[in-house]
Design an enzyme around this catalytic site. Sequence first.
Site, PDB file in Angstrom:
ATOM      1  N   LYS A 190      30.304  67.699 -33.747  1.00  0.00           N
ATOM      2  CA  LYS A 190      31.644  67.512 -34.312  1.00  0.00           C
ATOM      3  C   LYS A 190      32.572  66.766 -33.351  1.00  0.00           C
ATOM      4  O   LYS A 190      32.583  67.028 -32.160  1.00  0.00           O
ATOM      5  CB  LYS A 190      32.255  68.867 -34.675  1.00  0.00           C
ATOM      6  CG  LYS A 190      31.567  69.558 -35.834  1.00  0.00           C
ATOM      7  CD  LYS A 190      32.314  70.796 -36.310  1.00  0.00           C
ATOM      8  CE  LYS A 190      32.245  71.928 -35.323  1.00  0.00           C
ATOM      9  NZ  LYS A 190      32.836  73.176 -35.874  1.00  0.00           N
ATOM     10  N   GLU A 232      33.763  83.754 -26.243  1.00  0.00           N
ATOM     11  CA  GLU A 232      33.019  82.967 -27.230  1.00  0.00           C
ATOM     12  C   GLU A 232      31.530  83.289 -27.160  1.00  0.00           C
ATOM     13  O   GLU A 232      30.850  83.372 -28.182  1.00  0.00           O
ATOM     14  CB  GLU A 232      33.252  81.475 -26.973  1.00  0.00           C
ATOM     15  CG  GLU A 232      33.034  80.598 -28.180  1.00  0.00           C
ATOM     16  CD  GLU A 232      34.140  80.706 -29.205  1.00  0.00           C
ATOM     17  OE1 GLU A 232      34.037  80.037 -30.243  1.00  0.00           O
ATOM     18  OE2 GLU A 232      35.109  81.468 -28.996  1.00  0.00           O
TER      19      GLU A 232
END
Length: 300
Positions: A190, A232
């Site tokens: 991305k 994360e």
Amino acid sequence: MGTWNSIQGKVNNEDADCVSAAKISESQTEQGTSWTVVSPIVFTYKVTETRHLLDPSNDTLLLGHITDPQQLEDVKKSNMPIKRFVVVDQEVYKIYAPKLIEYLEANNVLYKMLSLPTTEENKTITMALQILEEVNNFSLDRRSEPIIAIGGGVCLDIVGLAASLYRRRTPYIRVPTTLLSYIDASVGAKTGVNFANCKNKLGAYVPPAAAFLDLSFLQTVPRRHISNGLAEMLKMALMKHRGLFELLETHGPMMLDTKCQAASQATRTAIVTMLEELAPNLWEDDQTDWWTLATLSAHH
């Protein structure tokens, strides 16, 4: 050249150098003839963990993206100087500019370095266009001279989008300098910038030619950014990997205190876990994956 000939609506590829998975089908209706093209897009990119990326004797940053052994040999034998356009986050530049310049000059690289404040507030198409203006003035070869991005996730996203736009797709290299970008932004496809008050509303799915990961960059990262990256990793572990959870449970405090300098097993597991999730769903056609569910859960 491996081209096909279509005979009576069927593809004839007997003379092609190799068989492709691409398909062309033809149909007839009262309104006319229709051709449907199915052409799989294959991306190959490398994710490489290395140490001392900016050591002049380590050629990973300059040549580590090359997968063809013959091409690599040709580049090493060539008398032509290597040419690179480098975009560096402004804060990273303040710390690493001397080492980066020393590295490039020791390897006789013809380079242009652009230092930018790649913050979330500046993550705009304006900054991407600023990069493209400089790239165009530098005159890169879009096939053999990848753009290098060095910084956190915002920097990698902006440069990735700029590279995907320049001459329809110029290769680029990601060098993450934060833990979050190390185990997330650096290994995916991305790219994007913010637009119309929405995060990453403009973007593309174009993976880098390579991502080069060096834990030593984390030594100069504030402690809270290490904590963000560990969070994360924990999200990833909770949704997908028991072994990673156990590593974080046992070594998490040490990873935070040492800024992950002795955490190769945990970071490697996180990267492999992320790649396992991304590889079959690089364009996020399936939005029911664990990462999306985890993100939605975190936002609630």
